[in-house]
Design an enzyme around this catalytic site. Structure first.
Site, PDB file in Angstrom:
ATOM      1  N   ARG A  51      50.252  23.077 -31.499  1.00 58.24           N
ATOM      2  CA  ARG A  51      50.569  24.139 -32.541  1.00 58.24           C
ATOM      3  C   ARG A  51      52.076  24.233 -33.089  1.00 58.24           C
ATOM      4  O   ARG A  51      52.403  24.289 -34.333  1.00 58.24           O
ATOM      5  CB  ARG A  51      50.674  25.967 -31.958  1.00 58.24           C
ATOM      6  N   LYS A 150      42.981  23.060 -13.383  1.00 55.10           N
ATOM      7  CA  LYS A 150      43.501  23.199 -12.465  1.00 55.10           C
ATOM      8  C   LYS A 150      44.981  24.628 -13.531  1.00 55.10           C
ATOM      9  O   LYS A 150      45.486  23.831 -13.766  1.00 55.10           O
ATOM     10  CB  LYS A 150      43.891  24.463 -11.167  1.00 55.10           C
ATOM     11  N   HIS A 180      44.119  16.720  -8.880  1.00 52.11           N
ATOM     12  CA  HIS A 180      44.853  15.307  -8.802  1.00 52.11           C
ATOM     13  C   HIS A 180      44.904  14.612  -7.379  1.00 52.11           C
ATOM     14  O   HIS A 180      45.498  13.056  -7.635  1.00 52.11           O
ATOM     15  CB  HIS A 180      46.836  15.100  -9.557  1.00 52.11           C
ATOM     16  N   ASP A 236      47.083  27.735  -5.184  1.00 59.86           N
ATOM     17  CA  ASP A 236      47.714  26.286  -6.087  1.00 59.86           C
ATOM     18  C   ASP A 236      46.977  25.605  -4.569  1.00 59.86           C
ATOM     19  O   ASP A 236      47.253  24.323  -5.843  1.00 59.86           O
ATOM     20  CB  ASP A 236      49.196  26.649  -6.089  1.00 59.86           C
ATOM     21  N   HIS A 241      43.235  21.444  -3.920  1.00 59.04           N
ATOM     22  CA  HIS A 241      44.063  20.041  -2.559  1.00 59.04           C
ATOM     23  C   HIS A 241      43.537  19.928  -1.034  1.00 59.04           C
ATOM     24  O   HIS A 241      43.292  18.879  -1.309  1.00 59.04           O
ATOM     25  CB  HIS A 241      45.134  19.724  -2.603  1.00 59.04           C
ATOM     26  N   LYS A 342      56.099  25.921   0.467  1.00 57.25           N
ATOM     27  CA  LYS A 342      56.781  25.138  -0.083  1.00 57.25           C
ATOM     28  C   LYS A 342      58.600  25.614   0.133  1.00 57.25           C
ATOM     29  O   LYS A 342      58.698  26.375   1.735  1.00 57.25           O
ATOM     30  CB  LYS A 342      57.582  26.512  -1.591  1.00 57.25           C
TER      31      LYS A 342
HETATM   32  C1  BG6 Z   1      50.344  20.911  -8.166  1.00 55.11           C
HETATM   33  C2  BG6 Z   1      50.819  22.042  -7.412  1.00 55.11           C
HETATM   34  O1  BG6 Z   1      48.726  21.107  -7.874  1.00 55.11           O
HETATM   35  O2  BG6 Z   1      50.208  20.407  -6.641  1.00 55.11           O
HETATM   36  C3  BG6 Z   1      52.579  22.054  -7.424  1.00 55.11           C
HETATM   37  O3  BG6 Z   1      50.657  23.524  -8.613  1.00 55.11           O
HETATM   38  C4  BG6 Z   1      52.426  21.122  -6.570  1.00 55.11           C
HETATM   39  O4  BG6 Z   1      52.353  23.356  -7.317  1.00 55.11           O
HETATM   40  C5  BG6 Z   1      51.949  20.368  -6.853  1.00 55.11           C
HETATM   41  O5  BG6 Z   1      53.875  21.282  -5.920  1.00 55.11           O
HETATM   42  C6  BG6 Z   1      52.111  18.686  -5.350  1.00 55.11           C
HETATM   43  O6  BG6 Z   1      51.363  17.872  -5.749  1.00 55.11           O
HETATM   44  P1  BG6 Z   1      52.527  16.162  -5.272  1.00 55.11           P
HETATM   45  O7  BG6 Z   1      51.543  15.136  -6.111  1.00 55.11           O
HETATM   46  O8  BG6 Z   1      53.432  16.260  -6.076  1.00 55.11           O
HETATM   47  O9  BG6 Z   1      51.580  16.279  -3.829  1.00 55.11           O
END
Ligand code: BG6
Length: 493
Positions: A51, A150, A180, A236, A241, A342
Site C-alpha cells: 500500500r 506463519k 523456515h 511461536d 519449528h 527467549k
Molecule cells: C521465528 C519466531 O519463527 O523463529 C521467532 O517467530 C524466532 O520468535 C525465530 O526468534 C527463530 O529463528 P532462528 O532462525 O533465528 O532460529
C-alpha cells in the site's frame, strides 16, 4: 567439493507486503545471494506490491539498502548489486483497489515458461482476499505458486479457516507453507544423517535410545515484538519449528525424497503424539516468563517491563518445556524433552540423542561408570554433529575412561558459506519442490496436538513460572526432566 549451482527457470516473483520487515531482512538478502551465485539472472523479475506509495526507483533503492544492511559485506559486489536491483519493480496496491490489480496483471509476462509465484508476506486475514483477486483478475494460472507463512492461525479452527480460504483458489500442490527451520542446512542434514548412512538406522529406536532432547534457546527478548504477546512460545516455536524437528528425528524412512513420501511420514509422527490433556498438562509441561536482572555489569528488562502499558500483567509464556511421547512401535517408552525460550543463557539450537548405557561394564568403576553415548546435532550456531564416546585416557594410571567427542564441525569441514534457510526455500518454490514445506494436514495435526495444552494453561490459575533473564529457564524445567532421573544436556562437562 564445491557447491553445485543449478539455474532455475526464469520467474516473476510477486511479493505482497513488499515494504515489510520480512522482505528486507530475509527475502531480498536471500534472493541476492542466489543471484550472486548465478542461480537466476536478469531474465527473472521481482515485483513488489504494497500500500505504501513508492516508485520503481525507490523500491530498487530499498532493495539496495536491504543488501547493504543484511548481506555480509564481503558479498557486496557493486556491479552485481546494480544488476540485481534492476530486476525489481513496484506496484502500489490495496487489496480492495481494482486499479492496482490491473497493474499487477500488466507487470506479469505471458510466457508459460516463466514461473509465476506469489509470496504473501502479509497478515493471514489478507490471504483469502488476495487469492480471490488473483483469480478474478486472471493473474493466477494453474501452475502458479503461492507462498504463505506463519502465523498460519492461532489454533486448529483458525488455521483451518486460513487453509480453506486459500484452498478456494489454489490447489494444495500450489501452496508452499514456509517453516523456515526446514530450510536450514543442518535441519536438512538430519535427513542425510539418518538416511544416507547405514549405522544409525538399526539403533534409532527404543531398544537403543533412552531419550531425546530438543533445545531451541534464544538470548534475545520478545516483549517489544507486538505479535509475540498474542502468540507465546508454544505457538511461536513449538507448534511449527520444534514439531517439525521432532518429525525429522522420529519419522520412519520415507520411500523416496518425494514431497508427499516425506510429508506422509511426518504426518504419521504428528498423529502418533500422545495427547497432553487435563492432568497431564501440569505434569508434562512447564511454561515460564523471564524477569529482569540488574547488576553492576548488566541490566536486562523483564518481559513485563518491555510490554506496552495496555499489555502489562500478560501471562504469555516466553519459555516452554515439554515431555513429549510418541505412541508407536519405534518410540514407545522414549521421551522427547523439548525446551525453548527467549532470554536464555545463550543462543543454541540442538538435538541430543541420548543412547542407553552399556548393558554390562568390564571396567573398574572407581571413577564412575562409563557414560552412555550421545549424538549431538548442533543446528546453530557452530553447526555440526558430535558423537560423545568413551575412550581410554592415554598413559599409565590404569584403565581410566574419558568421554570425548568425535566431532564433525561444518565450519572446519566445508569452505563454502552456509546458505540461509530462505535461499533454499524461495528457489524451491520456483523449482516446484514442496519437500521442505508443510502440507495442510501436517499443520492441522500439529495444532490439534498443541491446542489442549494451551487451553489447559488458559484455565489454570497459576501464572507462568518466572526465570531470570540469561538463565536456562525456570526451575520447573529441571524438575520436569530430573523427575525421570535425567538431566538437560548443557554442553560437555
Ligand atoms: C521465528 C519466531 O519463527 O523463529 C521467532 O517467530 C524466532 O520468535 C525465530 O526468534 C527463530 O529463528 P532462528 O532462525 O533465528 O532460529
Amino acid at each position: 567439493m564445491s557447491s553445485r549451482i543449478i539455474p532455475v527457470q526464469p520467474f516473476d516473483y510477486v511479493v505482497f507486503g513488499a515494504t515489510g520487515d520480512l522482505t528486507k531482512r530475509k527475502l531480498i538478502p536471500a534472493l541476492y545471494h542466489r543471484f550472486l551465485d548465478g542461480q537466476f539472472d536478469e531474465t527473472s523479475r521481482i515485483i513488489g506490491v504494497s500500500r505504501t506509495k513508492l516508485s520503481d526507483a525507490e523500491f530498487q533503492e530499498l532493495a539496495r539498502d536491504a543488501v547493504t544492511e543484511f548481506v555480509e559485506e564481503e558479498y557486496h559486489h557493486k556491479g552485481t548489486v546494480d544488476r540485481f536491483v534492476k530486476i525489481f519493480s513496484y506496484i502500489v496496491n490495496d487489496v480492495s483497489n481494482p486499479a492496482g490489480w490491473g497493474d499487477i496483471k500488466k507487470a506479469l509476462r505471458d510466457d508459460p515458461k516463466i514461473i509465476r509465484a506469489f509470496y504473501l508476506a502479509v497478515a493471514p486475514d489478507l490471504f483469502e482476499p488476495i487469492a480471490e483477486q488473483l483469480s478474478k483478475t486472471k493473474v493466477y494460472r494453474r501452475d502458479s505458486r503461492v507462498v504463505i507463512e506463519k502465523p498460519l492461525g492461532h489454533d486448529l479452527a483458525s488455521s483451518m479457516e486460513i487453509n480453506d480460504g486459500v484452498a478456494k483458489i489454489f490447489k494444495e500442490d500450489q501452496v508452499y507453507r514456509i517453516d523456515h527451520y526446514l530450510g536450514k542446512e543442518t535441519v536438512q542434514n538430519l535427513l542425510a544423517l539418518r538416511f544416507a548412512n547405514t549405522m544409525f538406522e538399526p539403533i534409532w529406536n527404543s531398544a537403543h535410545i533412552d531419550h531425546v532432547q530438543l533445545t531451541v534457546a534464544e538470548s534475545v527478548g520478545a516483549g517489544t515484538r507486538g505479535y509475540y504477546d498474542e502468540s507465546g512460545a508454544l505457538r511461536d516455536m513449538i507448534q511449527n519449528h520444534m514439531l517439525q524437528l521432532l518429525c525429522l528425528v522420529a519419522m520412519e524412512p520415507p520411500a523416496s525424497d518425494d514431497a508427499d513420501a516425506l510429508r506422509d511420514e511426518k504426518l504419521k509422527v504428528l498423529r502418533s503424539l500422545k495427547p497432553i490433556t487435563n492432568g497431564d498438562v501440569a505434569k508434562n509441561t512447564v511454561r515460564g516468563q523471564y524477569k529482569g536482572v540488574s547488576s553492576e555489569t548488566t541490566s536486562v528488562a523483564s518481559y513485563q517491563d518491555e510490554l506496552p502499558a495496555d499489555k502489562k500483567g500478560s501471562r504469555t509464556e516466553t519459555f516452554v518445556a515439554l515431555k513429549v511421547e510418541i505412541e508407536n512401535w519405534r518410540w514407545a517408552g522414549v521421551p522427547f524433552y523439548f525446551r525453548t525460550g527467549k532470554r536464555m543463557a545463550s543462543r543454541v539450537s540442538e538435538i541430543c540423542i541420548q543412547f542407553k548405557p552399556i548393558p554390562h561394564s568390564i571396567f573398574d568403576h572407581a571413577e564412575g561408570a562409563p557414560k552412555a553415548n550421545k549424538l549431538i546435532i548442533r543446528l546453530q550456531p557452530g553447526e555440526g554433529v558430535k558423537m560423545m564416546m568413551m575412550i581410554k585416557d592415554p598413559g599409565p594410571g590404569g584403565m581410566r575412561l574419558r568421554e570425548v567427542p568425535l566431532n564433525l564441525s561444518f565450519a572446519d569441514t566445508f569452505t563454502e558459506r552456509t546458505p540461509e534457510a530462505y535461499e533454499r526455500l524461495l528457489l524451491d518454490v520456483i523449482r516446484g519442490s514442496q519437500t521442505l514445506f508443510m502440507r495442510r494436514d501436517e499443520l492441522e495435526a500439529a495444532w490439534k496436538w498443541v491446542d489442549p495444552i494451551r487451553e489447559a494453561w488458559e484455565r489454570a490459575s497459576e501464572p507462568p513460572q518466572s526465570y531470570v533473564a540469561g538463565t536456562w529457564g525456570p526451575s520447573g524445567s529441571y524438575a520436569l526432566i530430573e523427575r525421570d532421573g535425567r538431566t538437560w544436556y548443557e554442553g560437555e562437562d
